[in-house]
Design a protein around this motif. Structure first.
Motif, PDB file in Angstrom:
ATOM      1  N   ALA A 139       0.755  -1.288   0.082  1.00 39.02           N
ATOM      2  CA  ALA A 139      -0.108   0.096  -0.172  1.00 39.02           C
ATOM      3  C   ALA A 139       0.774   1.192  -0.017  1.00 39.02           C
ATOM      4  O   ALA A 139       0.589   2.203  -0.822  1.00 39.02           O
TER       5      ALA A 139
ATOM      6  N   ASN B 256       1.939   1.982  -3.492  1.00 39.29           N
ATOM      7  CA  ASN B 256       1.050   2.389  -4.417  1.00 39.29           C
ATOM      8  C   ASN B 256       0.375   3.988  -3.979  1.00 39.29           C
ATOM      9  O   ASN B 256       0.199   4.620  -4.690  1.00 39.29           O
TER      10      ASN B 256
ATOM     11  N   HIS C 271      -1.766   0.056 -10.936  1.00 37.01           N
ATOM     12  CA  HIS C 271      -2.367  -0.673  -9.827  1.00 37.01           C
ATOM     13  C   HIS C 271      -3.897  -0.457  -9.907  1.00 37.01           C
ATOM     14  O   HIS C 271      -4.272  -1.332  -8.909  1.00 37.01           O
ATOM     15  N   ARG C 272      -4.548   0.095 -10.579  1.00 36.18           N
ATOM     16  CA  ARG C 272      -6.052   0.038 -10.663  1.00 36.18           C
ATOM     17  C   ARG C 272      -6.405  -1.013 -11.679  1.00 36.18           C
ATOM     18  O   ARG C 272      -7.444  -0.994 -11.963  1.00 36.18           O
ATOM     19  N   ARG C 273      -5.439  -1.616 -12.342  1.00 35.25           N
ATOM     20  CA  ARG C 273      -5.974  -2.696 -13.411  1.00 35.25           C
ATOM     21  C   ARG C 273      -7.232  -3.704 -12.781  1.00 35.25           C
ATOM     22  O   ARG C 273      -8.002  -3.843 -13.369  1.00 35.25           O
TER      23      ARG C 273
ATOM     24  N   SER D 217      -9.333  -3.393 -10.447  1.00 35.16           N
ATOM     25  CA  SER D 217     -10.480  -2.497 -10.017  1.00 35.16           C
ATOM     26  C   SER D 217     -11.359  -2.708 -11.478  1.00 35.16           C
ATOM     27  O   SER D 217     -12.377  -2.800 -11.858  1.00 35.16           O
TER      28      SER D 217
ATOM     29  N   ASN E  44      -7.662   2.511   1.445  1.00 39.04           N
ATOM     30  CA  ASN E  44      -7.700   1.854   0.061  1.00 39.04           C
ATOM     31  C   ASN E  44      -6.329   1.608  -0.470  1.00 39.04           C
ATOM     32  O   ASN E  44      -5.426   2.473  -0.597  1.00 39.04           O
TER      33      ASN E  44
ATOM     34  N   TYR F  42      -5.035   0.656  -3.315  1.00 45.22           N
ATOM     35  CA  TYR F  42      -5.036   0.996  -4.810  1.00 45.22           C
ATOM     36  C   TYR F  42      -5.665   2.172  -4.987  1.00 45.22           C
ATOM     37  O   TYR F  42      -6.628   2.255  -5.658  1.00 45.22           O
TER      38      TYR F  42
ATOM     39  N   SER G  19      -5.182   2.304 -16.702  1.00 41.68           N
ATOM     40  CA  SER G  19      -4.193   1.478 -16.085  1.00 41.68           C
ATOM     41  C   SER G  19      -3.288   0.977 -17.176  1.00 41.68           C
ATOM     42  O   SER G  19      -2.566  -0.035 -16.634  1.00 41.68           O
TER      43      SER G  19
END
Length: 320
Positions: free
Chosen positions: A19, A22, A54-56, A58, A97, A99, A286
């Motif tokens: 985390a 990120n 790093h949002r891939r 989601s 969160n 991400y 992403s």
């Protein structure tokens, strides 16, 4: 609560390397060219694109009933990462969160595993906005960007991710409605935005009860134009609070689609899946190729496609 959140965030990141990395990446994105404003400098509505690989997970999350049933709920305590702790707030837990889309990004799930639904939850969302003054508290509908539609949750981000939401100069038109008035217990006014690529509602309220009444009127009107489906109408909701004016400003963004036609991983397609952040003007990419290819025309086309069109929006106003 803001000071407590800052301390909580720092504590989490010091114990959670993934985390922490990120969050460093997203903070760098706002200064190293991975966030770019692509709208005209004279435009009242700012459109930007943000590259965050790093949002891939989601963005590509499968939210159909079969996929949800086949996986464990990642918002339930038993299934969370070992480094993730929480702070209790009413009947919710505040989580960092891992991400993030902003320098502060919170997820606030219900302590009970229940479906994502806004009905009966507006007072809680408004109370969160008051507690988290200066942040954007938002709700992704179960078919509008929520990657955990089986577990009720809100999110909150710091303001740099949602510039339009904090732009008080956005052009807007007041909607004449019997519920739009000033009373001794506080005013509530309903507007439509006239600058964005798609139409949406802006509510200014000092009274949470009247705010809830107005939002649920919009929900009922959306249901009516969707043949009164039992499902929650497609929408995203965002709130912020200003203690000086005592106003809660709420954007209610009706949706027509979950994902645009261009969504996908094949040649010529883009992994863009609009949720609240995108509908507020920041298109999250992403993949570097998507980020490099995305221009203002394509961004506006995507937002218009997934937002409600003007004719349907006028029908909703007619049902209020």
């Amino acid at each position: 609560m803001t000071t407590d959140i800052d301390a909580f965030l720092n504590s989490e990141l010091s114990a959670w390397p993934m985390a922490d990395e990120n969050f460093k990446r997203i903070r760098d994105s706002f200064t190293d060219g991975n966030r770019t404003v692509i709208s005209d400098g004279d435009s009242a509505w700012q459109t930007a694109k943000l590259f965050v690989n790093h949002r891939r997970a989601s963005i590509t999350a499968k939210t159909d009933a079969a996929s949800i049933a086949a996986r464990r709920c990642f918002l339930c305590p038993a299934n969370r990462p070992e480094f993730q702790s929480s702070q209790r707030w009413r009947d919710y837990e505040i989580l960092i969160n891992p991400y993030p889309l902003a320098s502060t990004h919170l997820t606030i799930p219900s302590i009970n595993h229940c479906q994502q639904s806004i009905e009966g939850r507006i007072p809680d969302m408004a109370a969160l906005a008051v507690e988290l003054e200066g942040m954007c508290v938002f709700y992704n509908g179960p078919r509008c960007g929520a990657s955990a539609p089986d577990h009720l949750h809100f999110q909150a981000v710091s303001r740099e991710a949602v510039a339009n939401f904090f732009n008080d100069a956005l052009p807007k038109e007041e909607i004449n409605n019997p519920s739009t008035h000033t009373t001794n217990s506080g005013r509530v006014k309903l507007y439509s935005c006239t600058a964005s690529p798609f139409p949406f509602f802006i509510i200014e309220a000092q009274d949470t009860v009247k705010l809830e009444t107005m939002i649920m009127k919009i929900v009922s009107a959306l249901k009516a134009i969707q043949s009164e489906s039992e499902e929650e109408p497609m929408m995203n909701i965002a709130m912020r609070y200003d203690s000086t004016s005592r106003l809660i400003t709420t954007f209610v963004i009706p949706r027509a689609k979950h994902r645009p036609e261009c969504y996908g991983q094949e040649n010529g397609q883009m992994l863009v899946s609009p949720a609240t952040i995108e509908m507020l003007g920041t298109i999250v990419c992403s993949r570097r190729d998507d980020f490099d290819r995305l221009n203002l025309s394509e961004a506006n086309r995507i937002l218009r496609e997934v937002g409600l069109n003007k004719d349907e929006f006028r029908k909703v106003i007619g049902k209020l």
